[in-house]
Design a protein around this motif. Structure first.
Motif, PDB file in Angstrom:
ATOM      1  N   ALA A 244     -17.134  16.624 -26.855  1.00  9.46           N
ATOM      2  CA  ALA A 244     -16.159  16.363 -27.637  1.00  9.46           C
ATOM      3  C   ALA A 244     -15.497  16.683 -28.208  1.00  9.46           C
ATOM      4  O   ALA A 244     -15.837  17.378 -29.962  1.00  9.46           O
ATOM      5  N   LEU A 245     -13.245  16.555 -28.512  1.00 11.22           N
ATOM      6  CA  LEU A 245     -12.805  16.912 -29.039  1.00 11.22           C
ATOM      7  C   LEU A 245     -12.015  16.003 -30.016  1.00 11.22           C
ATOM      8  O   LEU A 245     -11.484  15.123 -28.802  1.00 11.22           O
ATOM      9  N   PHE A 246     -11.988  15.424 -31.004  1.00 16.37           N
ATOM     10  CA  PHE A 246     -11.993  14.854 -31.586  1.00 16.37           C
ATOM     11  C   PHE A 246     -10.541  14.831 -32.173  1.00 16.37           C
ATOM     12  O   PHE A 246     -10.950  15.866 -34.010  1.00 16.37           O
ATOM     13  N   SER A 247      -9.012  14.186 -32.263  1.00 19.12           N
ATOM     14  CA  SER A 247      -8.321  14.295 -33.183  1.00 19.12           C
ATOM     15  C   SER A 247      -8.212  13.242 -34.487  1.00 19.12           C
ATOM     16  O   SER A 247      -7.374  13.353 -35.056  1.00 19.12           O
ATOM     17  N   VAL A 248      -9.222  12.264 -33.977  1.00 17.64           N
ATOM     18  CA  VAL A 248      -8.822  11.314 -35.172  1.00 17.64           C
ATOM     19  C   VAL A 248     -10.526  11.308 -36.193  1.00 17.64           C
ATOM     20  O   VAL A 248     -10.612  11.744 -36.220  1.00 17.64           O
ATOM     21  N   SER A 249      -9.167  10.288 -37.324  1.00 14.90           N
ATOM     22  CA  SER A 249     -10.851  10.579 -38.295  1.00 14.90           C
ATOM     23  C   SER A 249     -11.703   9.917 -38.474  1.00 14.90           C
ATOM     24  O   SER A 249     -11.364   8.505 -38.013  1.00 14.90           O
ATOM     25  N   MET A 250     -12.628  10.748 -38.844  1.00 15.46           N
ATOM     26  CA  MET A 250     -14.089   9.917 -38.433  1.00 15.46           C
ATOM     27  C   MET A 250     -14.698   9.982 -40.000  1.00 15.46           C
ATOM     28  O   MET A 250     -16.112  10.135 -39.583  1.00 15.46           O
ATOM     29  N   SER A 251     -14.571   9.569 -40.895  1.00 22.64           N
ATOM     30  CA  SER A 251     -14.774   9.692 -41.798  1.00 22.64           C
ATOM     31  C   SER A 251     -14.850   8.151 -42.723  1.00 22.64           C
ATOM     32  O   SER A 251     -16.280   8.109 -43.592  1.00 22.64           O
ATOM     33  N   GLY A 252     -15.196   6.808 -42.319  1.00 21.39           N
ATOM     34  CA  GLY A 252     -15.041   5.575 -42.175  1.00 21.39           C
ATOM     35  C   GLY A 252     -14.591   5.528 -43.512  1.00 21.39           C
ATOM     36  O   GLY A 252     -15.153   4.270 -43.653  1.00 21.39           O
TER      37      GLY A 252
END
Length: 572
Positions: A244-252
């Motif tokens: 899975a490739l995420f281009s969005v921030s997943m920092s919370g």
């Protein structure tokens, strides 16, 4: 109320090429470019004078990109050359030096600019027709079933930039790597519209050049991965690794303030809510049997820990530059929101392992079938590495261009002197109808043709930086260099062994003459002959597509500048 300043009228500069300031600026730029040309070119150190990075180079893309040019005429010239380099990567200095030569030689003629432009276009068409004909004596066919010509082409590019600071062993090593990387980018299964892949350069500075390597697939730097430990990664029932490739921030860390106002109910923690959402995403990924998660930006430590505990490898801070090749390698679609996961966005890998180079650890993504590869490029210093990266990218692009047009041109100044000899022969035997069609006299045509040839020969002479005498032979029209300080002899054959491209030796009676700067070379008795080219003799080759384009761009830009009658500058 502040006083308004009266608007100034625009500044009109008539006949800009007759102005001393323009002539001096053009001469200065031409000198900088000529002194940078070829394997023995002198390096230039560029900095902005108020700090910041210092660039040491002899490459046209770096030179013209760092030079601050205010003169409108020169800005036209440099913009045109930079546009050529952006499309072909090679022959930037050739194009710029030739353009300066055309301007210098044509503006001194007592011929109207309109007539000069018409005649020079006709001369250009003669050159292009000759270069594309089977009888051309400076064109070499590139056979992709044999490696010798490709090796010569790549080595010519690598050795043309002295700032790379490569010795012979390093040149051979990098040549094999560049060719290997190029082969990796060629599709195994050719379709109607085959698309070449990409080579991703991985920087490793402070190491030996011979430590460089190329690997199929893609490398992602992963400092947190521990070398030596087995990489436990979840696989699907078909023994593939789902990615899975995420281009969005997943920092919370909440939404971007620019996106609008967020209403939060009393007693609800936004941070906890964001983390719960991220963990729900993690649970969905585990449920969907995803084995590798790559995030372009930052990933929350709790999410990374959760994925790790469930056999999922997580990598964050991958960066924007890797997103396209990652999608190409894995077939995955970048996920732009953590609120919706579609199974169709996932990609797959054949295998995943850990590689170590210098002190860096990388995840090696190995696909089932790929046209993406990774070049781990090493050099001893940052300056040399920057120059080497540009050179390797140029070599890759040149090989791609050569697939479309499988020819190369003889280097070492031989193509330029051969073309000049050909044009001198051709222009002396044109029918009277040609001059009538062009609306010029034979004398005017010969004047422009001589200026055209001198401009080509200026490029060849620019390869000499240590006082060498430059010769041309009257049989093949090739370029020869006599080392400076050579003793006076009765025969030139005692001082020269090979021409600039290496095809011709001194075994024949070639009747050499000086390649003069202004008065021109000796006119050949006949059309320059086509030498029998042996691949083993080749020392230097140039990219066919890039040099042909450079020849056209140089003349078109020079014609545009010669036709300028006014420069209008806004003074406000």
């Amino acid at each position: 109320m502040s006083r308004l300043e009266a608007k100034k009228p625009p500044l009109f500069i008539s006949e800009p090429l007759t102005r001393d300031a323009v002539s001096q600026s053009l001469c200065l730029l031409s000198g900088i470019l000529k002194s940078s040309y070829g394997p023995a070119g002198r390096l230039k150190q560029l900095h902005n004078g108020v700090g910041g990075c210092v660039c040491t180079t002899s490459q046209s893309s770096a030179l013209l990109g760092h030079l601050s040019i205010s003169q409108p005429v020169l800005r036209v010239l440099t913009a045109s050359v930079r546009n050529h380099v952006s499309r072909f990567s090679d022959c930037g200095l050739f194009t710029a030096i030739l353009c300066c030569g055309f301007i210098e030689n044509f503006r001194s003629l007592n011929v109207a600019p309109f007539t000069v432009i018409k005649i020079s276009k006709h001369l250009l068409s003669l050159c292009m027709d000759h270069l594309k004909s089977e009888a051309c004596g400076c064109r070499v066919s590139v056979d992709f079933s044999s490696v010798e010509t490709l090796v010569c082409l790549v080595q010519s590019i690598l050795t043309s930039k002295p700032a790379c600071m490569l010795n012979k062993t390093e040149v051979h090593h990098l040549t094999s790597l560049v060719l290997k990387a190029f082969i990796f980018t060629v599709p195994c299964h050719v379709e109607t519209n085959a698309v070449l892949g990409k080579c991703v350069v991985i920087p490793v500075k402070g190491r030996r050049v011979v430590d460089s390597a190329v690997l199929p697939g893609l490398l992602i730097e992963a400092p947190e991965i521990q070398l030596g430990k087995p990489l436990a990664v979840k696989r699907t029932g078909s023994n593939m690794i789902k990615i899975a490739l995420f281009s969005v921030s997943m920092s919370g860390d909440g939404s971007n303030p620019e996106e609008g106002t967020i209403a939060v109910h009393h007693g609800v923690s936004l941070e906890v809510s964001e983390l719960n959402q991220l963990l729900n995403v993690g649970k969905q990924l585990v449920k969907d049997e995803v084995g590798l998660v790559v995030c372009q930006k930052v990933m929350h430590p709790s999410l990374k820990q959760y994925l790790k505990e469930n056999g999922v490898v997580a990598v964050d801070r991958a960066g924007l530059s890797l997103m396209e090749p990652l999608g190409h390698v894995t077939g995955s679609q970048p996920i732009a929101s953590i609120h919706s996961l579609s199974p169709g966005c996932y990609g797959s890998l054949k295998d995943l392992c850990v590689e170590s180079f210098a002190s860096k650890h990388f995840l090696h993504l190995i696909p089932e079938d790929t046209v993406i590869c990774s070049l781990i490029l090493c050099n001893r210093s940052e300056t040399a590495w920057d120059e080497l990266k540009r050179v390797c990218e140029t070599a890759e692009h040149v090989l791609q261009l050569t697939v479309k047009e499988p020819w190369a041109l003889l280097g070492g100044g031989c193509t330029e002197t051969h073309l000049a000899s050909y044009i001198r022969h051709k222009s002396s035997s044109l029918p009277a109808s040609t001059f009538k069609d062009l609306g010029c006299s034979q004398t005017q045509y010969q004047l422009v043709a001589d200026g055209f040839c001198r401009s080509l020969e200026t490029v060849a002479r620019s390869l000499s930086h240590d006082g060498e005498e430059v010769l041309t032979d009257v049989v093949y029209g090739h370029c020869w260099f006599v080392p400076s300080g050579s003793p006076c002899v009765s025969r030139w054959s005692d001082l020269v062994s090979k021409c600039g491209c290496g095809v011709n030796g001194n075994t024949e009676d070639l009747s050499w003459s000086f390649l003069q700067g202004q008065s021109g070379s000796t006119i050949l008795q006949g059309c320059p002959k086509e030498p029998s080219v042996k691949v083993a003799d080749l020392q230097t080759l140039d990219c066919f597509a890039a040099k042909c384009s450079g020849l056209q761009v140089a003349l078109e830009t020079a014609s545009l500048i010669l036709d300028l009658s006014y420069i209008i500058e806004d003074q406000n």
